[in-house]
Design a protein around this motif. Structure first.
Motif, PDB file in Angstrom:
ATOM      1  N   MET A   1       0.835  -1.178   0.000  1.00 14.80           N
ATOM      2  CA  MET A   1       0.000   0.000   0.000  1.00 14.80           C
ATOM      3  C   MET A   1       0.888   1.253   0.000  1.00 14.80           C
ATOM      4  O   MET A   1       1.851   1.353   0.754  1.00 14.80           O
ATOM      5  N   THR A   2       0.539   2.205  -0.834  1.00 14.81           N
ATOM      6  CA  THR A   2       1.323   3.427  -0.957  1.00 14.81           C
ATOM      7  C   THR A   2       1.135   4.327   0.257  1.00 14.81           C
ATOM      8  O   THR A   2       0.020   4.504   0.740  1.00 14.81           O
ATOM      9  N   ILE A   3       2.224   4.892   0.711  1.00  9.07           N
ATOM     10  CA  ILE A   3       2.185   5.849   1.815  1.00  9.07           C
ATOM     11  C   ILE A   3       1.225   6.985   1.454  1.00  9.07           C
ATOM     12  O   ILE A   3       1.053   7.298   0.273  1.00  9.07           O
ATOM     13  N   ALA A   4       0.620   7.603   2.453  1.00  7.66           N
ATOM     14  CA  ALA A   4      -0.365   8.651   2.212  1.00  7.66           C
ATOM     15  C   ALA A   4      -0.133   9.837   3.144  1.00  7.66           C
ATOM     16  O   ALA A   4       0.590   9.724   4.142  1.00  7.66           O
ATOM     17  N   VAL A   5      -0.751  10.948   2.811  1.00 11.51           N
ATOM     18  CA  VAL A   5      -0.688  12.127   3.675  1.00 11.51           C
ATOM     19  C   VAL A   5      -1.203  11.727   5.056  1.00 11.51           C
ATOM     20  O   VAL A   5      -2.214  11.037   5.185  1.00 11.51           O
ATOM     21  N   GLY A   6      -0.460  12.126   6.073  1.00  8.30           N
ATOM     22  CA  GLY A   6      -0.795  11.796   7.458  1.00  8.30           C
ATOM     23  C   GLY A   6      -0.031  10.603   7.991  1.00  8.30           C
ATOM     24  O   GLY A   6       0.056  10.411   9.201  1.00  8.30           O
TER      25      GLY A   6
ATOM     26  N   SER B   1       3.302   8.250   8.844  1.00 11.09           N
ATOM     27  CA  SER B   1       4.710   8.399   9.209  1.00 11.09           C
ATOM     28  C   SER B   1       5.546   7.633   8.201  1.00 11.09           C
ATOM     29  O   SER B   1       5.118   6.606   7.672  1.00 11.09           O
ATOM     30  N   LEU B   2       6.742   8.130   7.954  1.00 12.29           N
ATOM     31  CA  LEU B   2       7.651   7.425   7.059  1.00 12.29           C
ATOM     32  C   LEU B   2       8.049   6.094   7.674  1.00 12.29           C
ATOM     33  O   LEU B   2       8.190   5.990   8.902  1.00 12.29           O
ATOM     34  N   PRO B   3       8.287   5.080   6.856  1.00 13.30           N
ATOM     35  CA  PRO B   3       8.801   3.826   7.400  1.00 13.30           C
ATOM     36  C   PRO B   3      10.213   4.043   7.937  1.00 13.30           C
ATOM     37  O   PRO B   3      10.962   4.868   7.405  1.00 13.30           O
TER      38      PRO B   3
ATOM     39  N   SER C   1      19.128   6.268   9.770  1.00 15.59           N
ATOM     40  CA  SER C   1      17.750   5.781   9.724  1.00 15.59           C
ATOM     41  C   SER C   1      16.855   6.949   9.318  1.00 15.59           C
ATOM     42  O   SER C   1      17.167   8.116   9.594  1.00 15.59           O
ATOM     43  N   THR C   2      15.759   6.624   8.684  1.00 16.42           N
ATOM     44  CA  THR C   2      14.826   7.676   8.309  1.00 16.42           C
ATOM     45  C   THR C   2      14.285   8.379   9.545  1.00 16.42           C
ATOM     46  O   THR C   2      14.046   9.596   9.513  1.00 16.42           O
ATOM     47  N   SER C   3      14.117   7.650  10.643  1.00 19.89           N
ATOM     48  CA  SER C   3      13.610   8.292  11.859  1.00 19.89           C
ATOM     49  C   SER C   3      14.594   9.360  12.358  1.00 19.89           C
ATOM     50  O   SER C   3      14.172  10.394  12.880  1.00 19.89           O
ATOM     51  N   GLU C   4      15.882   9.142  12.191  1.00 13.92           N
ATOM     52  CA  GLU C   4      16.886  10.144  12.580  1.00 13.92           C
ATOM     53  C   GLU C   4      16.912  11.306  11.594  1.00 13.92           C
ATOM     54  O   GLU C   4      16.917  12.465  11.987  1.00 13.92           O
ATOM     55  N   PHE C   5      16.989  10.975  10.311  1.00 11.97           N
ATOM     56  CA  PHE C   5      17.170  11.993   9.272  1.00 11.97           C
ATOM     57  C   PHE C   5      16.004  12.973   9.207  1.00 11.97           C
ATOM     58  O   PHE C   5      16.202  14.166   9.027  1.00 11.97           O
ATOM     59  N   PHE C   6      14.783  12.475   9.329  1.00 15.23           N
ATOM     60  CA  PHE C   6      13.604  13.316   9.148  1.00 15.23           C
ATOM     61  C   PHE C   6      13.035  13.878  10.444  1.00 15.23           C
ATOM     62  O   PHE C   6      12.077  14.640  10.412  1.00 15.23           O
ATOM     63  N   TRP C   7      13.620  13.502  11.590  1.00 14.67           N
ATOM     64  CA  TRP C   7      13.067  13.924  12.866  1.00 14.67           C
ATOM     65  C   TRP C   7      13.306  15.412  13.115  1.00 14.67           C
ATOM     66  O   TRP C   7      14.380  15.949  12.872  1.00 14.67           O
ATOM     67  N   ASN C   8      12.280  16.064  13.624  1.00 16.35           N
ATOM     68  CA  ASN C   8      12.356  17.438  14.109  1.00 16.35           C
ATOM     69  C   ASN C   8      12.806  18.445  13.053  1.00 16.35           C
ATOM     70  O   ASN C   8      13.489  19.418  13.364  1.00 16.35           O
TER      71      ASN C   8
ATOM     72  N   ALA D   1       7.570   2.070   1.698  1.00 16.78           N
ATOM     73  CA  ALA D   1       6.650   3.184   1.505  1.00 16.78           C
ATOM     74  C   ALA D   1       5.619   2.893   0.407  1.00 16.78           C
ATOM     75  O   ALA D   1       4.740   3.720   0.156  1.00 16.78           O
ATOM     76  N   GLY D   2       5.733   1.745  -0.233  1.00 24.58           N
ATOM     77  CA  GLY D   2       4.813   1.419  -1.320  1.00 24.58           C
ATOM     78  C   GLY D   2       5.038   2.275  -2.549  1.00 24.58           C
ATOM     79  O   GLY D   2       4.132   2.510  -3.338  1.00 24.58           O
ATOM     80  N   LEU D   3       6.255   2.758  -2.719  1.00 27.00           N
ATOM     81  CA  LEU D   3       6.595   3.633  -3.830  1.00 27.00           C
ATOM     82  C   LEU D   3       7.488   2.943  -4.863  1.00 27.00           C
ATOM     83  O   LEU D   3       8.107   3.599  -5.691  1.00 27.00           O
ATOM     84  N   GLU D   4       7.538   1.614  -4.812  1.00 29.31           N
ATOM     85  CA  GLU D   4       8.381   0.888  -5.753  1.00 29.31           C
ATOM     86  C   GLU D   4       7.630   0.622  -7.056  1.00 29.31           C
ATOM     87  O   GLU D   4       6.412   0.593  -7.091  1.00 29.31           O
ATOM     88  N   GLN D   5       8.406   0.485  -8.118  1.00 28.40           N
ATOM     89  CA  GLN D   5       7.853   0.078  -9.409  1.00 28.40           C
ATOM     90  C   GLN D   5       8.829  -0.865 -10.078  1.00 28.40           C
ATOM     91  O   GLN D   5      10.041  -0.710  -9.944  1.00 28.40           O
TER      92      GLN D   5
END
Length: 161
Positions: free
Chosen positions: A1-6, A8-10, A26-33, A110-114
């Motif tokens: 399933m594709t990530i959506a507005v609202g 959290s990033l995986p 990690s994405t949690s580190e990079f995108f935090w705050n 994130a469900g953004l693969e093709q």
């Protein structure tokens, strides 16, 4: 399933490509705050990505950052060495953060693969752009037409800021 507005990033590991080093984060580190514009491309050095998608973000980097964005990042299912070469080749070093998702873990999570195997490229990102605020997606733009960078381009994203 594709990530959506609202959503959290995986939380996955990526490589941040710098001029001299490649750091795993990690994405949690990079995108935090912080507020981040993230755009995804099918591949570094590919025609639409290099000629249409990335240039819009490079040309509009100061304007985007001036609208309260802390970081602009591009992600591709390429290894860190390719992403470093692409950053240097395009003049993007120091303007945009280049993120390597070499095994496509972010794309899949994130469900953004093709699947671009028919063209010899294997698993890749869909072309997209998003605004992320402390790890949450606040805007998401999926490109509607192959070979285009309109829906996910910098001009579209600027309208959302």
């Amino acid at each position: 399933m594709t990530i959506a507005v609202g959503d959290s990033l995986p939380d996955v590991k990526l490589k941040v490509v710098g001029p001299e080093e490649m750091t795993e984060v990690s994405t949690s580190e990079f995108f935090w705050n912080k507020k981040v514009v993230l755009f995804g491309v099918p591949g570094a050095f590919t025609p639409t990505c290099s000629n249409n998608h990335l240039p819009g973000y490079l040309e509009n980097a100061d304007t985007i950052l001036g609208k309260g964005i802390d970081t602009i990042a591009v992600i591709a299912v390429n290894d860190a060495f390719v992403m470093r070469a692409w950053a240097r080749f395009t003049g993007g070093e120091g303007k945009i953060t280049f993120l390597a998702d070499g095994s496509g873990v972010f794309a899949k999570a994130a469900g953004l693969e093709q699947d671009m195997s028919a063209g010899g490229m294997g698993l890749r990102n869909k072309r997209f752009s998003m605004i992320i605020d402390s790890g949450k997606v606040t805007a998401l733009n999926l490109e509607g037409s192959p070979g285009q960078a309109v829906d996910s381009g910098a001009a579209r994203l600027l309208e959302q800021l």
